[in-house]
Design a protein around this motif. Structure first.
Motif, PDB file in Angstrom:
ATOM      1  N   LEU A  79       0.811   5.425  -8.024  1.00 10.22           N
ATOM      2  CA  LEU A  79       0.468   4.024  -8.251  1.00 10.22           C
ATOM      3  C   LEU A  79       1.507   3.098  -7.639  1.00 10.22           C
ATOM      4  N   SER A  80       2.777   3.472  -7.723  1.00 14.07           N
ATOM      5  CA  SER A  80       3.846   2.676  -7.142  1.00 14.07           C
ATOM      6  C   SER A  80       3.702   2.622  -5.625  1.00 14.07           C
ATOM      7  N   LYS A  81       3.395   3.749  -5.004  1.00  8.84           N
ATOM      8  CA  LYS A  81       3.205   3.780  -3.548  1.00  8.84           C
ATOM      9  C   LYS A  81       2.057   2.862  -3.140  1.00  8.84           C
ATOM     10  N   ASP A  82       0.966   2.888  -3.894  1.00  9.68           N
ATOM     11  CA  ASP A  82      -0.181   2.057  -3.573  1.00  9.68           C
ATOM     12  C   ASP A  82       0.170   0.575  -3.659  1.00  9.68           C
ATOM     13  N   ARG A  83       0.953   0.183  -4.666  1.00  7.79           N
ATOM     14  CA  ARG A  83       1.364  -1.221  -4.795  1.00  7.79           C
ATOM     15  C   ARG A  83       2.260  -1.621  -3.637  1.00  7.79           C
ATOM     16  N   VAL A  84       3.155  -0.719  -3.250  1.00 11.06           N
ATOM     17  CA  VAL A  84       4.058  -1.008  -2.135  1.00 11.06           C
ATOM     18  C   VAL A  84       3.251  -1.174  -0.854  1.00 11.06           C
ATOM     19  N   ARG A  85       2.317  -0.270  -0.598  1.00  5.98           N
ATOM     20  CA  ARG A  85       1.491  -0.369   0.618  1.00  5.98           C
ATOM     21  C   ARG A  85       0.704  -1.675   0.655  1.00  5.98           C
ATOM     22  N   GLN A  86       0.169  -2.076  -0.467  1.00 10.47           N
ATOM     23  CA  GLN A  86      -0.602  -3.317  -0.524  1.00 10.47           C
ATOM     24  C   GLN A  86       0.303  -4.515  -0.238  1.00 10.47           C
ATOM     25  N   THR A  87       1.482  -4.539  -0.826  1.00  7.44           N
ATOM     26  CA  THR A  87       2.418  -5.641  -0.605  1.00  7.44           C
ATOM     27  C   THR A  87       2.866  -5.699   0.842  1.00  7.44           C
TER      28      THR A  87
END
Length: 103
Positions: free
Chosen positions: A32-40
């Motif tokens: 989930l953290s990776k997905d948030r980072v990619r989106q940002t």
């Protein structure tokens, strides 16, 4: 993941030990953290308007990092930057990644 395999996983969670549940939670949190980072990152890359160092408005694309992030070179100060330059949480993520890989 197919819906049937997800259902099987959900049903099997009841049989997991406490340690297995903690490991699973860690993996889910990391994803989930990776997905948030990619989106940002994607949002920031589309809105770059000035150099992160000198705020100059004239820059060019120069290369791509190992992680696939576009890098730019400022025509005023000659420094390179990306959409992540100067972001405190990015430094924190790099430190966490380094610590988990080496310790």
């Amino acid at each position: 993941m197919e819906n049937s395999s997800f259902t099987v996983t959900q049903n099997n969670i009841k049989n997991f030990s406490h340690i297995e549940l903690k490991r699973l939670k860690h993996q889910v949190d990391a994803q989930l953290s990776k997905d948030r980072v990619r989106q940002t990152i994607a949002e920031r890359e589309s809105t770059i308007s000035s150099c992160s160092h000198c705020k100059g408005k004239s820059f060019i694309r120069c290369d791509v990092t190992r992680q696939g992030h576009q890098r730019y070179r400022c025509k005023s100060c000659k420094k390179t930057f990306s959409s992540l330059t100067g972001i405190l949480w990015w430094l924190k993520m790099c430190l966490i990644r380094w610590l988990t890989n080496y310790f």
